[in-house]
Design an enzyme around this catalytic site. Structure first.
Site, PDB file in Angstrom:
ATOM      1  N   LEU A 153       0.657  -1.250   0.030  1.00 28.76           N
ATOM      2  CA  LEU A 153      -0.036  -0.083  -0.075  1.00 28.76           C
ATOM      3  C   LEU A 153       1.110   1.244   0.183  1.00 28.76           C
ATOM      4  CD1 LEU A 153      -3.031   1.202   0.323  1.00 28.76           C
ATOM      5  CD2 LEU A 153      -2.574   0.973   2.849  1.00 28.76           C
ATOM      6  N   HIS A 257       4.294   1.804  13.711  1.00 25.13           N
ATOM      7  CA  HIS A 257       4.791   3.162  13.285  1.00 25.13           C
ATOM      8  C   HIS A 257       4.116   4.310  13.334  1.00 25.13           C
ATOM      9  CE1 HIS A 257       7.440   6.051  10.862  1.00 25.13           C
ATOM     10  NE2 HIS A 257       8.515   5.362  11.110  1.00 25.13           N
TER      11      HIS A 257
END
Length: 382
Positions: A153, A257
């Site tokens: 993605l 993250h």
């Protein structure tokens, strides 16, 4: 193992999806469709924007050519299960620009191992001392073999916001809902793990680098191109006691993250959940779900197209109803799959599209389409 910036083939989920400031991104229509060989130049340009964590989508012409060939073989029915995969692009209808990319793998781990760490708990006890302890361990695992995978993605930063990230990520779920026979009963997505302000992974520094003797990016790249034998050859065969790692590494296990948090929320809206597995290099979480339990599989409706009348001056009338909301809409079909994001509301057995959206999807009055609200009901939202 695979990686997208992780979620970014085999893969991880990439950077986040902050708001865009481009007017073009907010006014023109975008569609998500299957990639074809003619998209190669645009894909190379887009891949150059990817960071080091996106190992499944790098600016490597030979690798991208091979991946596009694999998509074609999958659609034609020539690819074995272990090689079946799909690559989608998000295209701006007005300009033809490729604004993003995402992928689906039919089944991971059948040809090349798909490594993760499985989180387990071990209890040690001494009756004589009346002492016991519960300790978290990490064990090298192939438990997700045969899972389908969401991967690769990546959205061009210039096109972030205005629902583009949601359309790009969620269109894959519509595809899976249309063709469940092409995927395994379970699906997973690797997400990028925690990195500090210096761009370092505390987990890698505390564990991986001691066994591999190479840097993080090199190890990550080798797994992305199928050279994974070194993982089994060099990684410890016995469970790793988490307490032996640095405090920073312990705190990073299973942490997403910060740039990937928006992408994670989109996946969780569709029914993906963090399980017992983390990435072996940066300890990013692995989200999992049963394909049959995904929101698109449960809640998609298949309705007839009602094409709104053209006002004659290039505009469409009437305007959307006051209670209209964003919907993901896809045409039905394999090679011709196309999805977009529109504002509207189902009416009995039909859904109204303006002529531009109908043309972009390749549908006409009376055709059947797949319809799903962009977001789950508030009570279900994560």
């Amino acid at each position: 193992m695979t990686r997208q910036p992780k979620m970014t083939t085999q893969s991880r989920v990439p950077a986040g999806i902050p708001e865009s400031t481009t007017d073009e991104a907010s006014t023109s229509l975008r569609v998500v469709r299957l990639a074809h060989p003619g998209d190669l130049p645009a894909l190379l340009k887009l891949a150059a924007l990817a960071g080091p964590g996106m190992t499944s989508f790098k600016p490597d012409q030979a690798a991208l050519e091979a991946r596009l060939a694999r998509v074609a073989a999958t659609l034609e029915g020539h690819a074995p299960t272990a090689e079946q995969g799909y690559l989608f692009v998000m295209e701006d209808v007005a300009s033809g620009e490729i604004a993003g990319v995402c992928g689906l793998e039919a089944a991971v781990g059948l040809d090349q191992p798909f490594y993760t760490y499985r989180k387990d708990t071990i209890v040690h006890a001494s009756r004589e001392l009346s002492v016991w302890s519960r300790m978290l361990t990490l064990s090298l695992s192939n438990d997700l073999t045969g899972y389908s995978e969401l991967c690769s993605l990546l959205l061009d930063p210039a096109w972030r916001g205005h629902g583009n990230g949601a359309l790009l990520s969620k269109a894959r779920f519509l595809f899976m809902a249309q063709f469940p026979e092409r995927f395994g009963p379970h699906v997973c997505a690797e997400l990028r793990g925690f990195f500090d302000d210096d761009g370092q992974s505390p987990f890698w520094q505390s564990l991986g680098q001691h066994f591999f003797k190479i840097d993080f990016d090199q190890a990550d790249y080798l797994t992305s191109v199928g050279k994974k034998s070194f993982v089994a050859e060099l990684m410890p065969k016995y469970p790793i006691y988490v307490d032996f790692l640095s405090p920073q590494a312990q705190a990073a296990i299973g942490v997403t993250h910060r740039d990937t948090l928006p992408a994670r929320r989109l996946l969780e809206q569709e029914g993906m959940r963090s399980g017992a597995h983390v990435d072996i290099f940066d300890s990013g979480p692995v989200l999992e779900a049963r394909v049959a339990d995904l929101r698109a599989a449960r809640d998609s409706r298949y309705l007839s197209v009602n094409v709104a009348a053209d006002a004659g001056d290039g505009t469409v009338a009437p305007a959307p109803a006051a209670n209209a909301e964003p919907y993901l809409v896809a045409c039905l079909g394999l090679e011709g799959f196309r999805a977009t994001l529109v504002t509207g509301r189902p009416e009995r057995r039909a859904f109204t599209l303006d002529p531009q959206a109908a043309q972009a999807l390749g549908v006409k009055q009376g055709d059947r389409i797949q319809v799903l609200p962009l977001k789950p009901p508030r009570a279900e939202a994560v």
